[in-house]
Design an enzyme around this catalytic site. Structure first.
Site, mmCIF file in Angstrom:
data_model
loop_
_atom_site.group_PDB
_atom_site.id
_atom_site.type_symbol
_atom_site.label_atom_id
_atom_site.label_comp_id
_atom_site.label_asym_id
_atom_site.label_seq_id
_atom_site.Cartn_x
_atom_site.Cartn_y
_atom_site.Cartn_z
ATOM 1 N N GLY A 239 7.137 -0.796 3.171
ATOM 2 C CA GLY A 239 5.974 -0.585 2.325
ATOM 3 C C GLY A 239 5.525 -1.708 1.428
ATOM 4 O O GLY A 239 4.439 -1.633 0.846
ATOM 5 N N GLU A 275 13.070 -0.880 5.849
ATOM 6 C CA GLU A 275 12.242 -0.837 7.054
ATOM 7 C C GLU A 275 10.914 -1.563 6.856
ATOM 8 O O GLU A 275 9.848 -0.970 7.014
ATOM 9 C CB GLU A 275 11.934 0.622 7.419
ATOM 10 C CG GLU A 275 13.138 1.505 7.624
ATOM 11 C CD GLU A 275 12.762 2.993 7.719
ATOM 12 O OE1 GLU A 275 11.610 3.352 7.386
ATOM 13 O OE2 GLU A 275 13.620 3.785 8.102
ATOM 14 N N ARG A 278 4.934 -4.547 7.777
ATOM 15 C CA ARG A 278 3.778 -5.398 7.466
ATOM 16 C C ARG A 278 4.193 -6.735 6.873
ATOM 17 O O ARG A 278 3.644 -7.778 7.239
ATOM 18 C CB ARG A 278 2.878 -4.661 6.468
ATOM 19 C CG ARG A 278 1.546 -5.324 6.220
ATOM 20 C CD ARG A 278 0.809 -4.692 5.035
ATOM 21 N NE ARG A 278 0.772 -3.261 5.067
ATOM 22 C CZ ARG A 278 -0.219 -2.519 5.577
ATOM 23 N NH1 ARG A 278 -1.268 -3.111 6.103
ATOM 24 N NH2 ARG A 278 -0.168 -1.203 5.556
ATOM 25 N N ARG A 314 -8.483 -2.181 11.474
ATOM 26 C CA ARG A 314 -8.197 -1.947 10.053
ATOM 27 C C ARG A 314 -9.442 -1.955 9.146
ATOM 28 O O ARG A 314 -9.564 -1.095 8.277
ATOM 29 C CB ARG A 314 -7.148 -2.946 9.540
ATOM 30 C CG ARG A 314 -5.821 -2.876 10.322
ATOM 31 C CD ARG A 314 -4.692 -3.630 9.650
ATOM 32 N NE ARG A 314 -4.300 -2.974 8.432
ATOM 33 C CZ ARG A 314 -4.676 -3.337 7.249
ATOM 34 N NH1 ARG A 314 -5.414 -4.418 7.085
ATOM 35 N NH2 ARG A 314 -4.313 -2.654 6.190
ATOM 36 N N TYR A 318 -9.745 1.570 7.382
ATOM 37 C CA TYR A 318 -9.303 1.658 5.983
ATOM 38 C C TYR A 318 -10.203 0.870 5.036
ATOM 39 O O TYR A 318 -9.873 0.721 3.867
ATOM 40 C CB TYR A 318 -7.883 1.073 5.831
ATOM 41 C CG TYR A 318 -6.874 1.526 6.856
ATOM 42 C CD1 TYR A 318 -6.369 2.820 6.847
ATOM 43 C CD2 TYR A 318 -6.415 0.645 7.829
ATOM 44 C CE1 TYR A 318 -5.435 3.222 7.785
ATOM 45 C CE2 TYR A 318 -5.469 1.038 8.769
ATOM 46 C CZ TYR A 318 -4.991 2.331 8.738
ATOM 47 O OH TYR A 318 -4.062 2.720 9.664
ATOM 48 N N CYS A 346 -20.721 -0.568 20.235
ATOM 49 C CA CYS A 346 -21.975 0.129 19.933
ATOM 50 C C CYS A 346 -21.823 1.176 18.854
ATOM 51 O O CYS A 346 -22.041 2.364 19.088
ATOM 52 C CB CYS A 346 -22.518 0.744 21.208
ATOM 53 S SG CYS A 346 -22.753 -0.523 22.441
ATOM 54 N N GLU A 347 -21.388 0.786 17.704
ATOM 55 C CA GLU A 347 -21.461 1.651 16.529
ATOM 56 C C GLU A 347 -21.438 0.789 15.269
ATOM 57 O O GLU A 347 -20.821 -0.278 15.266
ATOM 58 C CB GLU A 347 -20.382 2.720 16.512
ATOM 59 C CG GLU A 347 -18.975 2.313 16.774
ATOM 60 C CD GLU A 347 -18.055 3.549 16.781
ATOM 61 O OE1 GLU A 347 -17.899 4.148 15.710
ATOM 62 O OE2 GLU A 347 -17.522 3.890 17.850
HETATM 63 N N1 LLP Z 1 9.032 3.151 7.565
HETATM 64 C C1 LLP Z 1 8.283 4.245 7.778
HETATM 65 C C2 LLP Z 1 8.938 5.545 7.890
HETATM 66 C C3 LLP Z 1 6.890 4.119 7.909
HETATM 67 O O1 LLP Z 1 6.155 5.198 8.118
HETATM 68 C C4 LLP Z 1 6.282 2.830 7.810
HETATM 69 C C5 LLP Z 1 4.845 2.669 7.956
HETATM 70 C C6 LLP Z 1 7.115 1.731 7.596
HETATM 71 C C7 LLP Z 1 8.479 1.924 7.471
HETATM 72 C C8 LLP Z 1 6.589 0.346 7.503
HETATM 73 O O2 LLP Z 1 5.737 0.163 6.406
HETATM 74 P P1 LLP Z 1 5.222 -1.316 6.066
HETATM 75 O O3 LLP Z 1 6.412 -2.099 5.585
HETATM 76 O O4 LLP Z 1 4.630 -1.882 7.292
HETATM 77 O O5 LLP Z 1 4.216 -1.102 4.993
HETATM 78 N N2 LLP Z 1 -1.791 1.272 10.087
HETATM 79 C C9 LLP Z 1 -1.708 1.125 8.645
HETATM 80 C C10 LLP Z 1 -0.288 1.146 8.134
HETATM 81 C C11 LLP Z 1 0.490 2.391 8.530
HETATM 82 C C12 LLP Z 1 1.895 2.413 8.003
HETATM 83 C C13 LLP Z 1 2.655 3.557 8.553
HETATM 84 N N3 LLP Z 1 4.028 3.624 8.216
HETATM 85 C C14 LLP Z 1 -2.429 -0.155 8.251
HETATM 86 O O6 LLP Z 1 -2.949 -0.848 9.120
HETATM 87 O O7 LLP Z 1 -2.514 -0.476 7.066
#
Ligand code: LLP
Length: 421
Positions: A239, A275, A278, A314, A318, A346-347
């Site tokens: 996160g 975990e 990003r 994205r 978002y 086309c949107e």
């Molecule tokens: N662990 C779990 C259980 C998760 O659900 C996620 C992300 C992560 C780790 C990794 O989070 P990160 O470190 O990447 O923030 N598609 C969206 C982001 C969706 C994140 C979903 N879960 C975007 O493009 O911003």
């Protein structure tokens, strides 16, 4: 910091001119930097330092096997959320004992797959899932290692679509019910509790919600241990956010995040798992596209690119910001002009940026979207029968196509026309 810099007036990916890759593979394409991936992984690995730990890369961010192999060779584990991701991690050479399985809707088939192939732990998100997993494991004569994902009801202060730690979100079990759920788990024959899991959201730019959530987890460790549960591992989720907009204040650094971990849960004698997705992959990738047309509209000018929302969703999904830069370095002090940057789909939602101030650009020029290495290629689709775009990995002065652009025949031949037609 990343490894996409201008050198001799040309944007480079490490030591390779981006224009050279464009000439070789055509546009649009994704390009990733090994050095950036490595650097980001190490920031976490070294940040956790002397605490026993495993950095489980959240492969949903970018699951190309070359990326997985790059990280696995550095010692990374993987966080998977589907049987498909599990298979992909194994295919990339990641051993089962370094894979954690997250997600609210694991099927029995997926549980079986992971138990058969080897798994470090399941992060269980509900009582029905716990019961199903116990059943499946028992039927295989096995005992599944589990953590329970708790939902601490903490506001992650991020985009509502990617916040996961509030009670209204579908994730985890309410932390207030943890004692009950752990007691239930302890009574099931097919599971063995090994720890606690938490993940409160993505793209967090403030450490306070982490501190709050991890503090609640630390309290829970003490409570559960007093109840006789063995809590040896803490999976603290991912996160940590990245700087999408370079002109904004930078989010906290991985080292600062790791310090929060040390301060909140460091004295519990638990093995720490995190975990991040990003932060490892995001700034390690560019989306490179070519300008098809510059079109003058009423009161605005459009930059029409050959990349579209199906390649990078994205901004449409978002309202996300990605810095856009020309591949040929603009002259110092070059005047900027506001463009609506759009794709050919086309949107009207196929808009990457509105009134974005850009230096002079013309049809045929290459532009690059920064911070596109995470949640870019993995969220792409073939909408408008636009082929999934190639992915390229750079390593020093070498580059390799790590996923080729499919041919139109491959795409079209995937459909089957029933014989009655
Ligand atoms: N662990 C779990 C259980 C998760 O659900 C996620 C992300 C992560 C780790 C990794 O989070 P990160 O470190 O990447 O923030 N598609 C969206 C982001 C969706 C994140 C979903 N879960 C975007 O493009 O911003």
């Amino acid at each position: 910091m990343d490894h996409f810099l201008y050198r001799d007036g040309m944007l480079h990916a490490e030591d390779v001119p981006v224009a050279e890759i464009a000439a070789a593979v055509g546009t649009p394409f994704y390009v990733y930097s090994t050095a950036t991936l490595t650097r980001h992984f190490r920031l976490f690995d070294e940040g956790l330092g002397d605490m026993p730990h495993l950095v489980c890369y959240a492969m949903k961010a970018n699951s190309n096997q070359a990326i997985l192999r790059t990280l696995a060779k550095l010692g990374a584990g993987m966080d998977v959320v589907s049987g498909g991701e599990y298979r992909r991690a194994r295919a990339a050479g990641v051993p089962g004992e370094r894979i954690v399985f997250s997600g609210v809707g694991k099927t029995r088939e997926e549980m079986r797959l992971a138990l058969e192939g080897g798994i470090r732990q399941f992060n269980v998100e509900s009582e029905p899932e716990m019961a199903a997993l116990s059943d499946v494991a028992q039927s295989m004569g096995m005992v599944a290692p589990v953590t329970v994902r708790v939902n601490p009801d903490v506001d992650a202060k991020t985009h509502e679509k990617i916040a996961t730690g509030k009670k209204e979100n579908k994730f985890g079990i309410p932390i207030s019910r943890a004692k009950e759920v752990y007691a239930h788990a302890a009574a099931l024959p097919g599971v063995r509790v090994v720890g606690i899991d938490v993940h409160i959201g993505s793209q967090l730019t403030d450490l306070a919600p982490f501190r709050e959530a991890y503090g609640l987890v630390a309290d829970l460790v003490r409570v559960l241990r007093a109840e006789g549960h063995q809590i040896d591992r803490l999976d603290l989720g991912g996160g940590l956010g990245i700087p999408y907009e370079r002109s904004n204040a930078a989010p906290p650094l991985p080292t600062e995040y790791c310090d929060v971990i040390r301060e909140t849960v460091g004295d519990l004698g638990c093995e720490i798992e995190i975990e991040p997705g990003r932060l490892i992959a995001g700034n390690a990738g560019l989306l490179v596209s070519r300008v098809i047309f510059v079109k003058s509209g009423e009161g605005r000018d459009f930059l029409i690119l050959d990349a579209a929302m199906n390649d990078l969703i994205r901004p449409a999904m978002y309202g996300a910001w990605h810095d856009i830069v020309p591949v040929v370095e603009p002259a110092a002090g070059a005047e900027t002009h506001p463009f609506d940057v759009v794709g050919p789909v086309c949107e009207s939602g196929d808009t990457f940026a509105k009134a974005r101030a850009l230096p002079p650009v013309s049809a045929g020029d290459l532009v690059a979207f920064r911070s596109a290495g995470a949640y870019g290629a993995v969220m792409a689709s073939e909408y408008n029968t636009r082929p999934l775009i190639p992915e390229v990995l750079v390593h020093g002065d070498q580059f390799a196509v790590i996923r080729a652009r499919p041919t139109f025949d491959e795409i079209i031949n995937r459909d089957t026309i029933p014989e009655w037609l």
